[in-house]
Design an enzyme around this catalytic site. Structure first.
Site, mmCIF file in Angstrom:
data_model
loop_
_atom_site.group_PDB
_atom_site.id
_atom_site.type_symbol
_atom_site.label_atom_id
_atom_site.label_comp_id
_atom_site.label_asym_id
_atom_site.label_seq_id
_atom_site.Cartn_x
_atom_site.Cartn_y
_atom_site.Cartn_z
ATOM 1 N N LYS A 69 31.267 32.722 36.242
ATOM 2 C CA LYS A 69 30.042 31.953 36.441
ATOM 3 C C LYS A 69 29.267 32.033 35.130
ATOM 4 O O LYS A 69 28.893 33.125 34.686
ATOM 5 C CB LYS A 69 29.186 32.495 37.601
ATOM 6 C CG LYS A 69 29.546 31.907 38.940
ATOM 7 C CD LYS A 69 29.090 30.488 39.068
ATOM 8 C CE LYS A 69 29.776 29.747 40.200
ATOM 9 N NZ LYS A 69 31.055 29.165 39.801
ATOM 10 N N PRO A 89 44.157 31.394 29.890
ATOM 11 C CA PRO A 89 45.024 32.494 30.318
ATOM 12 C C PRO A 89 45.750 32.264 31.641
ATOM 13 O O PRO A 89 46.656 33.027 31.975
ATOM 14 C CB PRO A 89 44.058 33.673 30.440
ATOM 15 C CG PRO A 89 42.734 33.051 30.684
ATOM 16 C CD PRO A 89 42.729 31.749 29.944
ATOM 17 N N PHE A 90 45.363 31.225 32.398
ATOM 18 C CA PHE A 90 45.988 31.003 33.700
ATOM 19 C C PHE A 90 46.437 29.539 33.839
ATOM 20 O O PHE A 90 46.171 28.879 34.843
ATOM 21 C CB PHE A 90 45.039 31.395 34.836
ATOM 22 C CG PHE A 90 44.658 32.843 34.802
ATOM 23 C CD1 PHE A 90 45.543 33.821 35.232
ATOM 24 C CD2 PHE A 90 43.431 33.247 34.301
ATOM 25 C CE1 PHE A 90 45.208 35.169 35.184
ATOM 26 C CE2 PHE A 90 43.078 34.588 34.241
ATOM 27 C CZ PHE A 90 43.977 35.551 34.689
ATOM 28 N N GLU A 103 40.439 31.150 34.927
ATOM 29 C CA GLU A 103 39.922 32.118 35.902
ATOM 30 C C GLU A 103 41.000 32.687 36.808
ATOM 31 O O GLU A 103 41.812 31.952 37.376
ATOM 32 C CB GLU A 103 38.827 31.456 36.765
ATOM 33 C CG GLU A 103 38.176 32.406 37.748
ATOM 34 C CD GLU A 103 36.989 31.802 38.476
ATOM 35 O OE1 GLU A 103 36.378 32.508 39.304
ATOM 36 O OE2 GLU A 103 36.656 30.630 38.214
#
Length: 428
Positions: A248, A214-215, A232
């Site tokens: 995490k 997504p990033f 993230e």
């Protein structure tokens, strides 16, 4: 003033590839792709910025003050990155490890040409340019036909810290934990290749296709390149709301559906992974409290497991509200570097990380993103990423894991190799 035009894109995936090809002509490029990932805090499917009108490049000395002056005076869209070593501007810390990438600690630019894609709607914003130039560029993009350069030379990837040394260093970190100096620390190691020539846009495209995160980011500043498949988010500001989504907890995927579901459920119940995540959530809550309105720091999602193409990830969402008098740079400075890439307590963890790691992190475990004209922002965490200096033909990628009292060094080593899998696949 920016000229704004709306276009309809019928084949968005093909358009993204054409845009990436077309961007090769520019010295400065930021290509931010969500890969159609949807979350309640998603804003755009793609943000693309090229061609600097103004820019800032500096080392960590007074970096946040310099960035504050640049951002507050420009009142425009700014794109760029913050390297991990800005920790040296916020605390009495140092970075003396090996640095063969030689990226500046901070780089942002004000783009002349800006594209926002949401669904099939493309908004194009150009700075001080006429409509004809926008149309000419748009026609050039949709008619762009080019092939990436195919380099035949093999890439000889080396490991900076071998397995035996890695296990020894994790053992040393566990000694610090058992002594009470830290509760958790993110320990990373570098893989690298020297005298290597690549086509960065081609490598990015392969990496993105393998992972579809997504990033995702393709970044270029002359000879400095980042090809990132990051899952993230570091930090986002939307009006008076600030959102952090630390990761995490990692588990592999399986082609067997039943086993894949088991791996996902097992990650969600794993006490070691949950404790890692919760410790970082507490750290993020504390970081956000420095700029938050009293009583507004909240955990919206705790230890939720999300599935990506390569791995399952445990993600939490922590939010706060801020007064409109708080500058966006102050919000970032008070939370940087992100807790998921440091540990707890943060300063002690960063000192121990610096002692045991052998490579300066630089842009790895930093953040790439943008500021809007109103002071909103969105930044990822630079992980699952390949960095490349085309001037000295040096390629690098790093991976890491969180070390806690429950850590088994062998298992941590295997987790690092799992995270490195996509990069090895692309470069082979």
């Amino acid at each position: 003033m920016r000229t704004s035009i709306i276009k309809h894109i019928s084949n968005t995936e093909n358009f993204k590839k054409q845009l990436l090809h077309w961007s090769n002509q520019f010295r400065e490029v930021v290509f931010l792709d969500s890969n159609n990932y949807t979350h309640k805090y998603s804003s755009y499917d793609l943000v693309f910025a090229v061609d600097a009108f103004t820019s800032i490049k500096t080392d960590y000395h007074n970096a946040f003050e310099d960035l504050y002056q640049y951002q507050s005076h420009s009142k425009d869209w700014l794109f760029g990155y913050l390297s991990y070593d800005l920790k040296n501007d916020t605390e009495v810390l140092h970075s003396k490890n090996l640095d063969n990438l030689e990226f500046p600690d901070v780089y942002f630019f004000q783009p002349k040409k800006l594209f926002f894609l949401k669904g099939n709607a493309l908004e194009i914003q150009y700075l001080n340019m006429c409509d004809d130039e926008v149309d000419d560029d748009f026609n050039a993009i949709i008619n762009f036909q080019s092939e990436f350069t195919n380099y035949e030379s093999s890439i000889a990837i080396q490991q900076r810290i071998d397995k035996e040394n890695y296990l020894s260093k994790v053992g040393k970190m566990l000694e610090y934990i058992h002594r009470g100096d830290i509760y958790e620390a993110n320990f990373c190691m570098e893989f690298f290749a020297e005298n290597t020539t690549i086509d960065p846009a081609f490598v990015y495209q392969k990496l993105n296709e393998i992972s579809e995160p997504p990033f995702a980011v393709f970044f270029k500043n002359k000879d400095n390149f980042l090809m990132s498949s990051s899952p993230e988010r570091y930090l986002k500001k939307e009006g008076d709301k600030v959102i952090s989504q630390p990761i995490k907890g990692t588990a592999r995927r399986s082609f067997d559906i039943e086993q894949d579901n088991f791996l996902k459920e097992d990650l969600g119940k794993n006490t070691k992974e949950r404790s890692e995540n919760i410790m970082i959530v507490d750290l993020v809550r504390n970081d956000l409290s420095h700029t938050a309105k009293k009583g507004t720091v909240k955990v919206e999602e705790l230890c939720e497991v999300f599935t990506f193409k390569q791995v399952h990830q445990m993600i939490s969402t922590v939010v706060s509200e801020v007064e409109n008098t708080i500058s966006p740079i102050e919000i970032i400075k008070s939370t940087f570097p992100m807790g998921s890439m440091t540990g707890a307590p943060k300063i002690s963890a960063m000192k121990i990380i610096e002692e045991l790691e052998e490579t300066k992190r630089g842009l790895y475990s930093g953040a790439v993103g943008y500021f809007s004209p109103t002071g909103d922002f969105d930044f990822n965490v630079v992980i699952r990423s390949i960095l490349y200096n085309a001037k000295n033909n040096y390629l690098s990628f790093s991976v890491g894991s969180a070390i806690t009292a429950q850590s088994n060094p062998e298992n941590e080593y295997e987790e690092c190799l799992l995270k490195a899998k996509a990069m090895f696949e692309v470069l082979s």
